[in-house]
Design an enzyme around this catalytic site. Structure first.
Site, mmCIF file in Angstrom:
data_model
loop_
_atom_site.group_PDB
_atom_site.id
_atom_site.type_symbol
_atom_site.label_atom_id
_atom_site.label_comp_id
_atom_site.label_asym_id
_atom_site.label_seq_id
_atom_site.Cartn_x
_atom_site.Cartn_y
_atom_site.Cartn_z
ATOM 1 N N GLY A 137 0.810 -1.214 0.000
ATOM 2 C CA GLY A 137 0.000 0.000 0.000
ATOM 3 C C GLY A 137 0.839 1.257 0.000
ATOM 4 O O GLY A 137 0.420 2.299 0.527
ATOM 5 N N SER A 222 4.807 -5.573 -2.791
ATOM 6 C CA SER A 222 4.909 -4.146 -3.033
ATOM 7 C C SER A 222 5.679 -3.486 -1.888
ATOM 8 O O SER A 222 6.792 -3.876 -1.591
ATOM 9 C CB SER A 222 3.512 -3.551 -3.232
ATOM 10 O OG SER A 222 3.582 -2.270 -3.791
#
Length: 493
Positions: A137, A222
């Site tokens: 995120g 990520s």
């Protein structure tokens, strides 16, 4: 008969939840157990709430409360989940489904330092591998229990799955000179310290969940993968985990503490540390939203828990499973994108015709995706793999599978596309076939085998060779697994 069924269902709801964790004397947390025998504990605190005067301080010990408490509801997400939640809802709406069908977080709060556990046993002698998920995120959004991240299916393969929350955005990356003075010469990286505190909880309590504290694997995607790489560089984390799975990670930050000081001073705009701590979490979040930093919100060198040096040079190698997806950026690229402009922006010293010749057969949209994927994901992953593989076993993958349906063709193997296959939670708004479910079994097998022994291979799976800088062999993860040489090296050089 109907009365008997109602009584039986009532009995189940009240009694088939025999999952208890006693983390501290006189405090017992009651979880649940599902129809497959997987125990779950949601919202277990691992540190005190970082609120009030504890904002921008390293996490301190959780203070237990006596008696029985419930661990059956997820805790609020850290400030703040809006960015990722809106991404999901927009995607669902674009696919012609109801965005309100998406299960978002249980609110957002500064009081968010909780973790979640899924395990197939509470036998303290089971010695199962522990897999700790770190969510992505951009280090400014997301939460530890997004629908794709639930660990109940993965735990059925005899592993303990734990997901940890951590402070985000400027609640983590913040460093005024007064804060550095207060904390004996450092600041920032509070989210990284939260992850370390969560891993310390795992070391202390893994056996209560059937886990082996001497066999802990971190996995994340990520910015979650970026944080894992930072933990590989952190002297404070070295004894807390033993292997790492790094999925589509961005490069480690090249910024340092003074860069964060400059950003923080602009954000504070003359306010003192006391004034900033007196703001509500929402007030400070709105202030942050008006002042997004160019350096991002990732862990930085010289901040808490990280040395003041190039973080790649500080890596402490551990066995690594690492990779990226085939089309990380495709869904965000306009079909009419300018190849020339993109090449200039990315600093690629080739003409358009040269690039098209190298990447023959691809549209400009797909070429731009390939260039951008290489710049921000694939090349940093190669760099990390080259560093680690010199000393520890490394296994490199490229996730290539594209789902059926119009959206699948448009998005390709997009950023995050592998996550439903890792957890076997496939979103209802995506086409999921028998082939998808088989690929999910394969990936879950590779991941849990690696967590068990540091080697993803097993007889029933395609052979996955080790990665070495001289040969650079990569396993392509699709309906059929194939071994290829790493691509696009010219972009990375």
């Amino acid at each position: 008969m109907r009365v008997s069924i109602i009584f039986f269902l009532s009995f189940l709801s009240n009694h088939v939840v025999a999952a208890s964790f006693t983390g501290h004397p006189n405090e017992a947390w009651q979880g649940t157990v599902d129809e497959n025998g997987i125990y779950s504990f949601k919202g277990l605190p691992f540190a005190a709430p970082p609120v009030g005067h504890l904002r921008w301080k390293p996490p301190i010990a959780y203070q237990p409360k006596s008696g029985e408490r419930l661990a059956r509801t997820f805790a609020p997400a850290c400030m703040r989940a809006d960015h990722i939640e809106n991404w999901y809802r927009d995607l669902i709406e674009r696919l012609g489904n109801d965005p309100d069908s998406f299960e978002g977080p249980n609110g957002s709060s500064e009081d968010c330092l909780y973790l979640n556990v899924w395990t197939p046993t509470l036998n303290q002698s089971a010695n199962l591998p522990v897999m700790v998920w770190i969510h992505g995120g951009s280090n400014k959004s997301g939460w530890a229990y997004e629908p794709d991240y639930r660990g109940n299916q993965l735990a059925r393969l005899d592993v303990v799955v734990i997901s940890i929350a951590y402070r985000l955005g400027a609640f983590s990356m913040f460093a005024l000179p007064s804060l550095i003075t207060e904390q004996q010469g450092s600041a920032s990286n509070y989210g990284l310290l939260d992850l370390i505190a969560g891993l310390e909880f795992v070391q202390q309590h893994a056996r209560a969940f059937g886990g082996n504290p001497d066999n802990v694997t971190l996995f994340g995607e990520s910015s979650g993968a970026e944080n894992i790489a930072a933990l590989l560089a952190s002297p404070r984390a070295q004894a807390l985990f033993h292997r790492a799975i790094h999925q589509s990670g961005s490069p480690l930050s090249s910024y340092g503490l003074q860069d964060v000081v400059k950003y923080s001073q602009g954000l504070a705009n003359g306010r003192s540390l006391d004034e900033l701590r007196s703001l509500s979490a929402n007030e400070f979040y709105e202030l942050q939203s008006l002042n997004e930093p160019e350096l991002g919100f990732g862990p930085i060198s010289g901040g808490h828990a990280l040395p003041d040096t190039n973080l790649y040079d500080a890596l402490n190698p551990k066995p690594l499973l690492v990779g990226t997806n085939d089309h990380e950026w495709l869904m965000y690229i306009d079909p009419k994108v300018s190849l020339r402009q993109t090449a200039n922006d990315l600093g690629i010293d080739h003409t358009e015709s040269e690039i098209r010749k190298i990447l023959t057969g691809l549209s400009d949209q797909h070429i731009v995706d390939r260039l951008t994927t290489a710049k921000y994901m694939y090349c940093p992953t190669l760099k990390l793999s080259d560093r680690i593989s010199a000393q520890q076993p490394t296994y490199f993958y490229l996730f290539t599978h594209v789902r059926e349906g119009e959206y699948g063709q448009r998005a390709g193997a997009y950023h995050g596309a592998e996550i439903p296959y890792v957890f076997s939670h496939h979103d209802s708004y995506l086409v999921t076939t028998v082939e998808d479910m088989q690929l999910s079994k394969d990936i879950m097998g590779y991941w849990t085998n690696f967590a068990r022994s540091g080697n993803p291979n097993a007889e029933q799976f395609a052979k996955w060779p080790k990665y070495h800088e001289d040969s650079r062999q990569v396993l392509h993860l699709g309906v059929q697994q194939t071994v290829n040489t790493a691509r696009d090296i010219w972009m990375c050089d």
